[in-house]
Design an enzyme around this catalytic site. Structure first.
Site, PDB file in Angstrom:
ATOM      1  N   GLU A   5       4.152  -4.416   1.431  1.00 18.91           N
ATOM      2  CA  GLU A   5       3.061  -3.775   0.683  1.00 18.91           C
ATOM      3  C   GLU A   5       3.013  -4.402  -0.701  1.00 18.91           C
ATOM      4  O   GLU A   5       4.055  -4.745  -1.261  1.00 18.91           O
ATOM      5  CB  GLU A   5       3.290  -2.269   0.480  1.00 18.91           C
ATOM      6  CG  GLU A   5       3.107  -1.433   1.704  1.00 18.91           C
ATOM      7  CD  GLU A   5       4.433  -1.140   2.367  1.00 18.91           C
ATOM      8  OE1 GLU A   5       5.470  -1.233   1.676  1.00 18.91           O
ATOM      9  OE2 GLU A   5       4.447  -0.856   3.573  1.00 18.91           O
ATOM     10  N   TYR A  51       1.081 -14.567  -1.021  1.00 16.68           N
ATOM     11  CA  TYR A  51       1.306 -14.114   0.362  1.00 16.68           C
ATOM     12  C   TYR A  51       0.232 -14.674   1.302  1.00 16.68           C
ATOM     13  O   TYR A  51       0.527 -15.108   2.411  1.00 16.68           O
ATOM     14  CB  TYR A  51       1.309 -12.590   0.438  1.00 16.68           C
ATOM     15  CG  TYR A  51       2.429 -11.933  -0.349  1.00 16.68           C
ATOM     16  CD1 TYR A  51       3.707 -12.475  -0.365  1.00 16.68           C
ATOM     17  CD2 TYR A  51       2.211 -10.767  -1.069  1.00 16.68           C
ATOM     18  CE1 TYR A  51       4.730 -11.872  -1.085  1.00 16.68           C
ATOM     19  CE2 TYR A  51       3.221 -10.160  -1.786  1.00 16.68           C
ATOM     20  CZ  TYR A  51       4.481 -10.726  -1.792  1.00 16.68           C
ATOM     21  OH  TYR A  51       5.484 -10.130  -2.503  1.00 16.68           O
TER      22      TYR A  51
END
Ligand SMILES: CC(C)(COP(=O)(O)OP(=O)(O)OC[C@H]1O[C@@H](n2cnc3c(N)ncnc32)[C@H](O)[C@@H]1OP(=O)(O)O)[C@@H](O)C(=O)NCCC(=O)NCCS
Length: 164
Positions: A120, A132
């Site tokens: 998260e 990411y």
């Protein structure tokens, strides 16, 4: 004829300029907390790290000689690994160390039988989101009001996963 022994470096010479990934220990927590507090508006507490140094978690520190470059902490699940914290010292960001830790975590996770990496990230953390995404993580969902964000405010989390 007796030949001379091959000179071997002493242990201190052999580890000079070495980049090392080593399990996080309680002795590392001063250095970890110094980075954590400089990298986040809402840092983890020392207790959070202390509780995570146990066999359920994979907590690793990345060292360049005696300098702590960064660390990551992941929790094992069934056929998946959940990345809970990955941080590079502010002065060392943008030099590839984050990618290196993601590589190490991916390899280790596969070795442990995981097929997925989960994480998260704060919706406002554009830099981490970009890192990411470029690494191959895909956005799965949004967790509303997941993170504290200042006085009585909350911030959404972006849930991401990577197929290993
Ligand atoms: C998010 C974070 C872990 C990424 O680590 P990082 O070391 O800065 O990331 P990297 O350097 O590996 O990659 C970042 C960019 O630098 C680039 N880069 C790699 N090597 C480089 C080099 N030698 N010189 C300059 N840039 C380089 C990478 O290509 C990457 O760019 P891209 O995303 O456009 O592909 C780090 O920025 C951080 O700790 N941020 C604060 C804490 C945080 O938000 N953690 C995540 C919480 S979910």
């Amino acid at each position: 004829m007796k030949s001379d022994p091959i000179p071997m470096p002493s242990p201190s010479e052999a580890t000079r300029n070495a980049v090392t990934l080593a399990p996080m220990t309680l002795n590392d927590l001063d250095a970890v907390m110094a980075i954590e507090q400089s990298a986040y508006s809402h840092p983890w507490s020392r207790g959070n790290f202390r509780n995570s140094i146990n066999p359920l978690f994979d907590a690793q520190c990345l060292w360049l000689d005696g300098e702590l470059l960064g660390y990551f902490l992941a929790m094992r699940g069934f056929e998946e690994m959940h990345l809970l914290n990955i941080t590079v010292a502010p002065a060392r960001q943008g030099q590839g160390w984050g990618h290196m830790m993601l590589d190490a975590l991916s390899l280790w996770s596969r070795h442990e039988g995981a097929h997925w990496l989960w994480l998260e990230v704060r919706q406002s953390n554009q830099r981490a989101l970009q890192v990411y995404q470029r690494y191959g993580f895909r956005q799965i969902s949004i967790r509303k009001d997941y993170y504290p964000a200042g006085r009585q405010q909350r911030e959404h989390a972006v849930v991401m996963s990577l197929k290993l």
